[in-house]
Design a protein around this motif. Structure first.
Motif, mmCIF file in Angstrom:
data_model
loop_
_atom_site.group_PDB
_atom_site.id
_atom_site.type_symbol
_atom_site.label_atom_id
_atom_site.label_comp_id
_atom_site.label_asym_id
_atom_site.label_seq_id
_atom_site.Cartn_x
_atom_site.Cartn_y
_atom_site.Cartn_z
ATOM 1 N N LEU A 1 0.832 -1.336 -0.076
ATOM 2 C CA LEU A 1 0.001 -0.156 -0.059
ATOM 3 C C LEU A 1 1.013 1.263 -0.113
ATOM 4 O O LEU A 1 0.659 2.290 -0.636
ATOM 5 C CB LEU A 1 -1.049 0.098 1.192
ATOM 6 C CG LEU A 1 -2.025 -1.043 1.162
ATOM 7 C CD1 LEU A 1 -3.047 -0.880 2.507
ATOM 8 C CD2 LEU A 1 -2.891 -0.752 -0.039
ATOM 9 N N LYS A 2 2.168 1.126 0.693
ATOM 10 C CA LYS A 2 2.960 2.241 0.809
ATOM 11 C C LYS A 2 3.255 2.458 -0.643
ATOM 12 O O LYS A 2 3.486 3.858 -1.045
ATOM 13 C CB LYS A 2 3.952 1.911 1.673
ATOM 14 C CG LYS A 2 4.191 3.377 2.868
ATOM 15 C CD LYS A 2 5.553 2.708 3.671
ATOM 16 C CE LYS A 2 5.388 2.886 5.231
ATOM 17 N NZ LYS A 2 6.518 2.404 5.761
ATOM 18 N N LEU A 3 3.819 1.577 -1.196
ATOM 19 C CA LEU A 3 4.283 1.829 -2.721
ATOM 20 C C LEU A 3 3.314 2.409 -3.369
ATOM 21 O O LEU A 3 3.718 3.206 -4.280
ATOM 22 C CB LEU A 3 4.606 0.293 -3.150
ATOM 23 C CG LEU A 3 6.332 -0.174 -3.044
ATOM 24 C CD1 LEU A 3 6.227 -1.549 -3.615
ATOM 25 C CD2 LEU A 3 6.992 0.861 -3.969
ATOM 26 N N LEU A 4 2.197 1.700 -3.342
ATOM 27 C CA LEU A 4 0.978 2.422 -4.252
ATOM 28 C C LEU A 4 0.600 3.816 -3.945
ATOM 29 O O LEU A 4 0.631 4.462 -5.041
ATOM 30 C CB LEU A 4 -0.316 1.521 -3.987
ATOM 31 C CG LEU A 4 -1.261 1.276 -4.980
ATOM 32 C CD1 LEU A 4 -0.769 0.760 -6.105
ATOM 33 C CD2 LEU A 4 -2.644 0.570 -4.220
ATOM 34 N N LYS A 5 0.743 4.204 -2.755
ATOM 35 C CA LYS A 5 0.687 5.430 -2.572
ATOM 36 C C LYS A 5 1.745 6.247 -3.089
ATOM 37 O O LYS A 5 1.450 7.473 -3.555
ATOM 38 C CB LYS A 5 0.742 5.834 -1.040
ATOM 39 C CG LYS A 5 -0.441 6.566 -0.221
ATOM 40 C CD LYS A 5 -0.452 6.543 1.231
ATOM 41 C CE LYS A 5 -0.159 7.824 1.666
ATOM 42 N NZ LYS A 5 0.280 7.966 3.215
ATOM 43 N N LEU B 1 3.343 5.622 -5.910
ATOM 44 C CA LEU B 1 2.990 5.677 -7.497
ATOM 45 C C LEU B 1 2.025 6.588 -7.585
ATOM 46 O O LEU B 1 1.855 7.037 -8.811
ATOM 47 C CB LEU B 1 2.826 4.031 -7.793
ATOM 48 C CG LEU B 1 3.804 3.090 -7.970
ATOM 49 C CD1 LEU B 1 3.558 1.795 -8.268
ATOM 50 C CD2 LEU B 1 4.721 3.677 -9.054
ATOM 51 N N LEU B 2 1.090 6.617 -6.819
ATOM 52 C CA LEU B 2 -0.268 7.560 -6.951
ATOM 53 C C LEU B 2 -0.031 8.800 -7.576
ATOM 54 O O LEU B 2 -0.792 9.346 -8.459
ATOM 55 C CB LEU B 2 -1.274 7.362 -5.737
ATOM 56 C CG LEU B 2 -2.686 7.202 -6.191
ATOM 57 C CD1 LEU B 2 -2.712 6.069 -6.761
ATOM 58 C CD2 LEU B 2 -3.216 7.440 -4.648
ATOM 59 N N LYS B 3 0.858 9.396 -6.848
ATOM 60 C CA LYS B 3 1.424 10.868 -7.330
ATOM 61 C C LYS B 3 1.749 10.865 -8.932
ATOM 62 O O LYS B 3 1.354 11.573 -9.689
ATOM 63 C CB LYS B 3 2.357 11.344 -6.477
ATOM 64 C CG LYS B 3 2.069 11.613 -5.072
ATOM 65 C CD LYS B 3 3.404 12.305 -4.131
ATOM 66 C CE LYS B 3 3.215 12.027 -2.856
ATOM 67 N NZ LYS B 3 4.627 11.852 -2.259
ATOM 68 N N ILE B 4 2.727 9.879 -9.289
ATOM 69 C CA ILE B 4 3.109 9.950 -10.637
ATOM 70 C C ILE B 4 1.790 9.506 -11.566
ATOM 71 O O ILE B 4 1.725 10.191 -12.738
ATOM 72 C CB ILE B 4 3.936 8.826 -10.916
ATOM 73 C CG1 ILE B 4 5.131 8.967 -9.760
ATOM 74 C CG2 ILE B 4 4.680 8.891 -12.204
ATOM 75 C CD1 ILE B 4 6.100 7.858 -9.830
ATOM 76 N N ALA B 5 1.043 8.617 -10.878
ATOM 77 C CA ALA B 5 -0.134 8.131 -11.664
ATOM 78 C C ALA B 5 -1.101 9.324 -12.082
ATOM 79 O O ALA B 5 -1.689 9.619 -13.045
ATOM 80 C CB ALA B 5 -0.751 7.073 -10.905
ATOM 81 N N LEU C 1 4.721 -2.540 -9.540
ATOM 82 C CA LEU C 1 4.584 -3.420 -8.404
ATOM 83 C C LEU C 1 4.998 -4.818 -8.239
ATOM 84 O O LEU C 1 5.798 -5.164 -7.182
ATOM 85 C CB LEU C 1 2.884 -3.501 -7.949
ATOM 86 C CG LEU C 1 2.588 -2.219 -7.338
ATOM 87 C CD1 LEU C 1 0.881 -2.582 -6.878
ATOM 88 C CD2 LEU C 1 3.045 -2.012 -5.899
ATOM 89 N N PRO C 2 4.695 -5.612 -9.226
ATOM 90 C CA PRO C 2 5.285 -7.015 -8.835
ATOM 91 C C PRO C 2 6.765 -6.935 -8.559
ATOM 92 O O PRO C 2 7.156 -7.786 -7.757
ATOM 93 C CB PRO C 2 4.845 -7.842 -10.373
ATOM 94 C CG PRO C 2 4.157 -6.809 -10.809
ATOM 95 C CD PRO C 2 4.091 -5.476 -10.521
ATOM 96 N N LEU C 3 7.549 -6.309 -9.759
ATOM 97 C CA LEU C 3 9.151 -6.509 -9.404
ATOM 98 C C LEU C 3 9.351 -5.901 -8.119
ATOM 99 O O LEU C 3 10.261 -6.337 -7.560
ATOM 100 C CB LEU C 3 9.545 -5.480 -10.564
ATOM 101 C CG LEU C 3 11.010 -6.008 -10.840
ATOM 102 C CD1 LEU C 3 11.489 -7.534 -11.168
ATOM 103 C CD2 LEU C 3 11.514 -5.143 -11.780
ATOM 104 N N ALA C 4 8.652 -4.627 -7.807
ATOM 105 C CA ALA C 4 9.315 -4.155 -6.473
ATOM 106 C C ALA C 4 8.827 -5.107 -5.102
ATOM 107 O O ALA C 4 9.517 -5.081 -4.331
ATOM 108 C CB ALA C 4 8.717 -2.699 -6.128
ATOM 109 N N LEU C 5 7.560 -5.593 -5.188
ATOM 110 C CA LEU C 5 7.290 -6.623 -4.448
ATOM 111 C C LEU C 5 8.217 -7.541 -4.228
ATOM 112 O O LEU C 5 8.699 -8.121 -3.319
ATOM 113 C CB LEU C 5 5.776 -6.890 -4.477
ATOM 114 C CG LEU C 5 4.596 -5.767 -4.002
ATOM 115 C CD1 LEU C 5 3.393 -6.086 -4.474
ATOM 116 C CD2 LEU C 5 4.912 -5.068 -2.878
ATOM 117 N N MET C 6 8.373 -8.281 -5.397
ATOM 118 C CA MET C 6 9.077 -9.474 -5.487
ATOM 119 C C MET C 6 10.367 -9.638 -4.740
ATOM 120 O O MET C 6 11.173 -10.056 -4.092
ATOM 121 C CB MET C 6 9.294 -9.953 -6.799
ATOM 122 C CG MET C 6 7.988 -10.661 -7.381
ATOM 123 S SD MET C 6 7.394 -12.230 -6.240
ATOM 124 C CE MET C 6 6.113 -12.893 -7.242
#
Lengths: 279, 252, 272
Positions: free
Chosen positions: B63-67, B69-73, B118-123
């Motif tokens: 969720l932190k990563l997503l947050k 990314l959201l700015k760029i998104a 996400l997948p790469l960062a999480l893995m």
């Protein structure tokens, strides 16, 4: 174990020799403390033993340095590494891994220790340094003293005959510093590992080392059993080396003709000296 | 500070899997996301990403990563929505028409960005760097020197960050206004500090190189590693899932 | 000069915390902060300097709350020497390094030149010297010079003698002593108990984020219980005098230095 004969070295970038006319013999099982001011050549002396010079830092190399009969000029540093383990001044920089276990594995794997022996050697090294509980810890999360023990563990996993350490307690508090030296002493006494350690804290060193080497401007000024060297405390003060306070006291008492025995190397011995003086 | 690329210790089945399959799976998802233009597939992958977080026990981190990314998104979404102007207009901002096509392209773009990152960062958060480099060296015969260079670089990041923070602190103590709120001024003040940082880094790296050499770096071969990576059933299943996804996107 | 009123720092879940500290540092004193690694000494020093802000409580500098002052503004009043000189030094020559501090803290040109000359002389530094080519001890001296060249009211030293040999160590501490005699208040974090004994008049002992003792150096360093509880060892001569006391000898209760010990021995023998 280590023999230096008429050994001199000048770094290619240096203006004067870092070490000059060094004749030194370190026997198996010795515990040698190297003292001296900054720029006296202490670190260079450790580099001469582990082969960093002339292999890593080029320069003018005169005379000879033999480690267990091997000439360090002709032997590759990694071959010497089986005999000599090194702990550098900057403990953070010398770590290769993020986890304690991996840090120990690195050397074991590189030197081709058979895979079924690795686990045993790893456990042995952790146990000898008293850090078995840190095995799965992240190195970043350890205290300075613990990191220093990990560095020593990674070295003794390779079972060297000699360990060379450059100011291992530089950034540690008094209690952790004592711990490191207690560890070195136990390795030296229990397993007969030869120890060569550079140290600024002369008071601490005298309580553990068997011999002292005093360097000044690239030369050996004094060398011998701790007590012998401490007898010349005046000479040490002249050069600007810290003389342990109990030794200063001893010197004062000798000067006033109150005491005639040997120099004390720590407070417990100073107590005996005082008992004699006061009786 | 736990940032991107940090390993989160744990003992889930994802942690125990072969590092290679985790990386390959992330790459397969990447390919699938590039190939497809289907909103539902991208949404499905998004759910899959979150599932990785759940099964790896690092949902919070996801969720932190997503947050982040959201700015760029959001930026990307607005940009694409403005640029694409074909199709039916959905609404107007002044005279500027925002079209349904634009909105759709923007949504796809944003989802794709998230699905790929996400997948790469999480893995990577679920894989120890040393395991990954060991597996790449022993199985894929990547030269150890390169693998070591990459892992060392990553290991040194926190060391350098600490150094830079220490330098900034030291300069603040001398009256440099790092406590200013002006971002550009702050950047301007940081740049000259790169000199001390560089010098201390070079010293550190020199010690590191000597230490590594004395511990037999040059003797290491591809078979040196004592931990041998091995594909097991979950690895094959994961790769099958990745491949299946690509097949699905091509068929759709 | 500095007053802490029930200051706490950090969050419990993060571990490194200072808990409820209250003390005063008098103007004109040399106060040593001692304690094991991780006890919170550096954190305390940074709080005094305003580099970090307390989570609760107040820190007063000359009666004013420092949380209302900007860190960079405080620079004119306080000097801070960091553990690692390489983080402090950022210019190519010693002279430029000193100018860097001066231009932010001392407005008059003539005054700057005067202070620079004085410090260069006192620490025997060459203004054209290039810091990164010099030894660790020389760099430490340069870092110290740049921390005090503007003559701050308060000088904070974080392990000023780490990594130095005894000669360099004495040179630095002797200069700090001279400055102190000229009115500069000094706070230093130090591991070397001999230096604490030789140079400080007050000691604050820290253990696990708390202050366990605060008082005169000679009193605190003689308190074996306090030291042991904070994982500290007494200076050698004090340790020795404690051993002698335990052996039943009297007259050694106040002994801290070699000279005092010899004087005591002579007095003891005269009596016997």
């Amino acid at each position: 174990m280590i023999q230096m004969k008429e050994f001199s070295f000048q770094y290619a970038s240096g203006k004067r020799p870092a070490l000059k006319d060094i004749d030194l013999e370190i026997r198996p099982g010795d515990f040698v403390g190297v003292i001296g001011n900054s720029g006296a050549g202490k670190t260079t002396l450790t580099y001469a033993i582990n082969g960093i010079i002339p292999h890593y830092y080029p320069g003018d190399f005169y005379g000879s340095v033999l480690v267990d009969g091997m000439d360090t000029v002709e032997t590759k540093p990694e071959q010497l590494a089986g005999k000599v383990g090194s702990v550098f001044q900057d403990v953070d920089a010398q770590m290769v891994a993020s986890y304690v276990e991996d840090e120990l594995l690195f050397g074991l794997e590189n030197f081709g220790v058979p895979k079924d022996e690795i686990e045993g050697r790893l456990q042995e090294a952790l146990q000898r340094t008293g850090i078995s509980d840190l095995r799965y810890r992240e190195i970043e999360s350890l205290s300075g003293g613990q990191k220093q023990k990990v560095a020593v563990a990674a070295i003794i996993a390779l079972r060297p005959d000699v360990i060379v350490l450059d100011e291992p307690t530089g950034e540690l508090d008094p209690e952790s510093s004592e711990q490191i030296f207690r560890l070195l002493k136990s390795l030296n006494e229990t397993y007969g590992t030869t120890i060569v350690v550079v140290e600024q804290k002369v008071g601490l060193l005298c309580g553990y080392a068997k011999r002292l080497v005093l360097l000044d401007q690239g030369r050996i000024v004094m060398e011998g059993p701790v007590r012998e060297v401490l007898k010349s405390a005046d000479r040490m003060e002249e050069i600007g080396i810290h003389v342990p306070r109990v030794v200063s006291l001893y010197k004062e008492l000798v000067r006033k003709d109150l005491f005639h025995g040997a120099a004390p190397i720590h407070t417990a011995e100073a107590e005996k000296m005082m008992q004699e003086v006061l009786s | 500070m736990k940032g991107l690329m940090n390993y989160f210790p744990g003992d889930t089945f994802l942690h125990r899997m072969d590092p290679r399959s985790k990386i390959l799976f992330s790459l397969l998802i990447c390919i699938a996301c590039f190939v497809t233009n289907d909103l539902y597939v991208l949404l499905g992958v998004f759910v899959l990403d979150l599932l990785i977080g759940v099964f790896g026990g690092i949902f919070k981190q996801a969720l932190k990563l997503l947050k982040g990314l959201l700015k760029i998104a959001v930026f990307l979404f607005i940009l694409q929505a403005l640029v694409v102007c074909t199709g039916e207009p959905a609404f107007y901002i002044g005279k500027l028409a925002i079209t349904w096509d634009g909105l759709k392209t923007a949504l796809l773009g944003v989802l794709r960005l998230i699905d790929i990152t996400l997948p790469l960062a999480l893995m990577i958060s679920l894989t120890r760097m040393s395991d990954l480099s060991n597996a790449m060296v022993s199985r894929w015969h990547v030269p150890y020197k390169y693998a070591f260079a990459v892992t060392s670089a990553i290991r040194f990041i926190p060391v350098f960050t600490t150094d830079l923070n220490g330098i900034m602190e030291a300069q603040t103590a001398r009256g440099v206004e790092f406590d200013t709120r002006n971002f550009f001024k702050k950047v301007g003040l940081i740049v000259p500090l790169c000199v001390p940082l560089l010098i201390s880094s070079v010293k550190k790296i020199e010690t590191a190189a000597m230490a590594v050499e004395l511990r037999g770096f040059n003797l290491r071969t591809k078979d040196s590693s004592s931990k041998v990576a091995k594909f097991r059933l979950p690895d094959y299943l994961l790769l099958l899932l990745g491949l299946g996804l690509i097949v699905l996107t091509v068929l759709l | 000069m500095i007053t802490f009123e029930q200051v706490s720092f950090g969050y419990i879940e993060e571990g490194s915390t200072l808990k409820d500290l209250s003390f005063t540092i008098e103007k004109g004193s040399i106060t040593a902060l001692i304690g094991a690694n991780g006890a919170g000494k550096t954190t305390l020093a940074k709080l005094i300097r305003g580099l970090i802000r307390p989570t609760s409580g107040r820190i007063l500098f000359n009666g004013k709350d420092i949380s209302r002052m900007k860190t960079s503004t405080l620079a004119a009043h306080m000097g801070y020497l960091f553990q690692n000189p390489d983080r402090q030094i950022c210019k190519n020559t010693v002279g430029e390094e000193l100018d860097f501090t001066l231009e932010k803290t001392v407005p008059e040109e003539a005054e700057r030149e005067r202070r620079k000359a004085e410090v260069l002389e006192a620490l025997q530094l060459d203004p054209e010297g290039e810091p990164f080519l010099l030894s660790r001890g020389e760099r430490q001296k340069i870092a110290l010079a740049s921390a005090l060249v503007h003559r701050p009211e308060l000088l904070i030293l974080d392990e000023p003698t780490t990594g130095l040999d005894y000669k360099e160590c004495t040179q630095i501490m002797e200069y700090v002593k001279i400055l102190n005699q000229q009115g500069v208040t000094v706070v230093m974090v130090c591991h070397d108990m001999e230096i604490v004994l030789d140079y400080s008049d007050h000691v604050i002992v820290m253990h696990d984020g708390r202050i366990t003792a605060d008082g005169l150096t000679r009193t605190i360093l003689r308190d074996a219980k306090v030291l042991a509880a904070s994982a500290l060892l007494p200076p050698q001569i004090i340790g020795l005098s404690a051993l002698l006391q335990a052996d039943g000898y009297t007259g050694f209760e106040e002994v801290c230095t070699v000279d005092e010990m010899t004087a005591c021995v002579e007095a003891y023998r005269r009596e016997a």
